[in-house]
Structure formats: C-alpha cells, structure tokens
Design an enzyme around this catalytic site. Structure first.
Site, mmCIF file in Angstrom:
data_model
loop_
_atom_site.group_PDB
_atom_site.id
_atom_site.type_symbol
_atom_site.label_atom_id
_atom_site.label_comp_id
_atom_site.label_asym_id
_atom_site.label_seq_id
_atom_site.Cartn_x
_atom_site.Cartn_y
_atom_site.Cartn_z
ATOM 1 C CE LYS A 192 107.775 18.127 -27.923
ATOM 2 N NZ LYS A 192 106.342 18.275 -28.328
ATOM 3 C CD GLU A 403 110.202 25.225 -43.828
ATOM 4 O OE1 GLU A 403 110.356 24.143 -44.419
ATOM 5 O OE2 GLU A 403 110.595 25.433 -42.668
#
Length: 509
Positions: A192, A403
């Site tokens: 996916k 992040e």
C-alpha cells in the site's frame, strides 16, 4: 519562482493508468466501491492523475491472492538462481525506463528531476544487491552437534505474506527496500503506497509483471492508510507487516499487528543531529565544505527526508560565522518546478505538510528562536516554503524535539565534546547523525557514543544497499537493507537429523 514550463520529459510523467491502480492476482482493477482519488501536482495544486481509492475489502482480496500464491504457487519454491535472475531483469527494466519513472517521481512527490533520476538508480541498485546477496549464500548454517551421527543445519525460509506500507517522501525507493528483499526471500506481498504519491509504485508493480513474476506474488492496493493500511496491519492472513512513516501511525500499526502476533518492522523517522566542531572549519576549504553539507543535510527534497540533518549543533566559537554564511546561502536556494532549469528545491508534498511547517516555525519564533533565513511562502501557487534557518534554539522548543519534515534547520551550540554528544543524543529518536571534525580520532570517538543507527563522519546522507538502515529508540524496530534487511523477510528453521537412531530407554517400558 521559475515558470511552470513543461518539457518532454515531464510530459512523460502523465503516462499513467487513469483508474485501475489496484492489482490483485495479476489483474488490474478499480476499487470495489468504484471510488477514485485525484493525485495533485504540488507545484500548482492541480490534479494530474486519478487513481483507485481502495478500502478494506480490496485489501482482503489482495491478501487472499497473496496467500494463494504463497501456499499453492511456485514462487516460494522457485530456485534461488531464478529469483535472483528476475530481480536483475527488474533492475534492467528500471534502467530502461529511468527517464519516464524519474519524471513521474518528480511530478508526484515534488522532487527535482535529477533527484527523481537518482531515486530510480538507487532502486535499480537495491534489486541488484539483493539478487547478488541471495546468490552468494550457502545452503544453510551447519551446527556442530558434537557427534558424527548427527547432521544439524539452520536454514532460512520465507515468512509468507507480507504487508508493505510505504511513505510519501520517497515512494519508489522505500517500496524497493521492502519489495526486493521480500521477493529475494521467496515471499508474496501486498503493498500500500501513500495515497499522496502512489504513481511510481504502480509503475514498479507493472515492471515486476513484465519481468515475469507469477501472478499473485505482487499485489497493490492504492488507498488511505486509515483503511487499507490498517487492514493489512491487523489481517490474520498477513505474516509480516513492514511500515515506513510517522511515529503516530507506526504505533497504531504495531498495536494492530499484536493481535495476530505477526512480525513487525518499523522505520519511523528521526530528529537527526549534525554536529560541527570548530576544527572542521579551521581552513577555508573545511569551512566551505561543512556549510555546504549542512545545507544538503537539511534542505534536500525540501527537508522531507527521514534522515534530514535538521538539528545543526555547532561549536560556540564558530557559531556566528557559520550560521551567517549558512543563512546567506539558504536565501539563495532556487525553488520551483523540479523540471525547470536551475531549480534546486521543489515544493512540499501537500497543503497539509505546508501548514504543518508554518505552524512549527511560528511556534519556534514564539518560543524565542531567531529567524536567520526563510520563514515564509513565496508568492504564487503550490506548496512552496523557503528554506528556513532558526538560530538560538534549545531542547525545550517543539521544533527541536519533533520531526518537522519540511525545510527547517534549527541551530544549537556547544562548548565541549561531552556537551555535543549529550545534545546529539537528547532525542527520543535515533535514526542518523553527522559529525564534522578534522580530528579522525575524535570523529570515531563521537560516532561510537552517538545512539543513532547511521553515523556519518565528515559527510551526510549517503547510504549503501549493503549496509543496514534503521534506528534506535522511537525511530523504529528492525532494519532495512544489508543482510539483516533480507533476514527480516525470513524465518529460521533448525533441521536436526539423527543418522543412527536407536532407542533412548528413558522409560523402562
């Protein structure tokens, strides 16, 4: 920002299937629901492709096909030499289609064209590496049982059906890091790709079929992570799930996989330090190199790199000179469409990522960071954000801890080697880090103390397919690439053969 002129190379990126981007048992099909999704060009936010929007029912069909191909198909029992030959054919097809697929990666992910081409080269190299690795292996590890009457050997077998979930920043490269070892080991899989950047993974699955991979071995379902990805993680018919992406999604994958006790491999990003000692800047050449590499570490692919050197940790005695020059060069970085001449940096991948970057910068300024470069969108359409340098940062700031995945570089300072190591390790992550010094002994000493999966000394970003990639702490579990990257897709089996069986007489009878 340069104009949005189209080249012949870029127009080749439009050569994609409009809707049938789900492949199950060798058949390209639309989603069971008929749903579709537009793929947007991040340069101008316009749709340029339409893909199938799969759901859990499509994932179930793909897993069933992969299960049948593994349990009853030829691939798991195909001789190693034939599997390796197929991987090499795939590498050759990637070389043949380098320009087309590189342009597609450029258009889909917002990279420069040269970055797209390099990604294709790296994917080719990954397939070749795993082909060579399995070909050079022995037939198993002989275990000395202490008797000539016992033959004992440890062999490696494929795990089974693998669920592969890949991110949007390096869609083709990350797919190859999973697909190549999975196939080399004899597995079948369902992949996916990110719903934002699915197109080059679709192209790679088509190349696998062209190379002669049996139907059902490789299956792809395009669709959202919340439905398709979640189903692969929890599906009892999946034996291993390998996920690359954000920390929050990774923990959900791990929880879902726990119910069926399947193998899990996670690569969840990093908050990566780039430590610059003053002695690295003692000469004009050293200073120029360290500044240049700090820009490369932070701003390649607009900072949308899991190993981006987004934390500059520089020795206090050279901080002002270093940051001043770094900021000057950052302001000169040319942003625009990746196929335009002279463009060095493309857009962020989506409106959501642009908004997230803006929020991080605003938060940093509110907490006391000093803006030295960038910090704004340029005029015009698309998801562009100027390369940004934030000075006078510290570990209390969100922008230093979390992040960003955008073109944002924070600056911290240190005075001693111990302080530098403490700062570099003061993170929940541990994916990668860099050390810049003219003292080879110091470089090795600091590298040995850093709790990061990859440490560069006087460099930043190179990786080798034959060297393991992965992180400590919340950067994930498991490794990709290298021999360990192949081992992730295998189970070890001990076969113990008694060549002279006789009664044990444990029980009197």
């Amino acid at each position: 920002m340069p104009g949005a002129s189209r080249t012949a190379t870029e127009r080749a990126a439009n050569d994609v299937s409009a809707q049938h981007t789900i492949q199950v048992a060798g058949e390209w099909r639309a989603a069971a629901s008929g749903a579709t999704r537009e793929v947007l060009d991040p340069v101008d936010a316009t749709a340029f492709a339409v893909v199938s929007e799969g759901a859990a029912v499509d994932a179930d069909a793909a897993v069933a096909a992969a299960r049948t191909a593994f349990d009853a198909g030829p691939w798991p029992h195909t001789p190693v030499a034939e599997r390796a030959a197929l991987l090499r054919r795939v590498a050759g097809l990637l070389e043949r289609d380098r320009e087309r697929i590189g342009a597609l990666e450029c258009r889909d992910a917002g990279k420069t064209l040269e970055e797209g081409r390099v990604d294709v080269d790296c994917v080719r190299d990954a397939f070749r590496y795993f082909a060579d690795l399995v070909m050079n292996e022995s037939g198993g590890r002989v275990v000395d049982a202490g008797s000539e009457e016992i033959h004992s050997v440890v062999v490696h077998e494929p795990v089974g059906v693998c669920g592969l979930i890949t991110p949007w920043n390096y869609p083709l490269l990350q797919a190859s890091w999973k697909i190549a070892p999975a196939l080399a080991a004899g597995n079948t899989f369902v992949i996916k790709p990110s719903e934002i950047t699915p197109l080059t993974t679709v192209a790679l699955i088509a190349l696998l079929a062209e190379a002669g991979l049996p139907a059902g071995v490789a299956n792809i379902v395009t669709g959202p992570g919340a439905t398709v990805g979640a189903r692969l993680a929890e599906h009892p018919g999946v034996d291993l799930v390998s996920f690359t992406g954000g920390l929050s999604s990774g923990t959900k994958v791990m929880r879902a996989a726990a119910e069926s006790v399947k193998k899990v491999a996670l690569e969840l990003g990093g908050k990566n330090p780039n430590v610059v000692f003053a002695d690295a800047c003692a000469t004009d050449e050293g200073f120029d190199t360290a500044v240049d590499q700090a820009l490369n570490a932070a701003f390649i692919h607009s900072g949308q790199v899991c190993s981006a050197g987004s934390r500059l940790i520089v020795e206090e005695s050279v901080r002002e000179r270093f940051v001043t020059e770094l900021a000057r060069r950052a302001e000169l970085i040319r942003i625009g469409r990746g196929t335009d001449d002279g463009v060095e940096c493309g857009p962020l991948v989506s409106a959501q990522q642009l908004s997230r970057t803006e929020e991080f910068v605003a938060s940093a300024l509110h907490e006391g960071a000093v803006l030295r470069a960038g910090g704004e969108r340029p005029e015009g359409p698309g998801y562009f954000y100027r390369p940004t340098v934030l000075d006078h940062c510290d570990r209390s700031m969100r922008v230093v801890r979390e992040e960003v995945f955008g073109p944002v570089l924070t600056v911290e300072t240190f005075r001693t080697e111990d302080e530098a190591v403490t700062l570099a390790n003061d993170t929940e992550y541990g994916l990668a880090g860099g050390v810049w010094t003219a003292d080879p002994g110091r470089g090795r000493r600091v590298a040995a103390r850093l709790r990061h999966g990859t440490v560069w000394i006087n460099d930043f970003h190179p990786y080798l397919p034959q060297a393991e990639w992965g992180g400590f702490g919340k950067s994930g579990i498991g490794r990709e690439l290298g021999p360990t990257g192949l081992a992730e897709y295998r189970e070890s089996k001990h076969i113990y053969q008694n060549l002279a069986p006789r009664p044990v007489r444990w029980f009197a009878g």
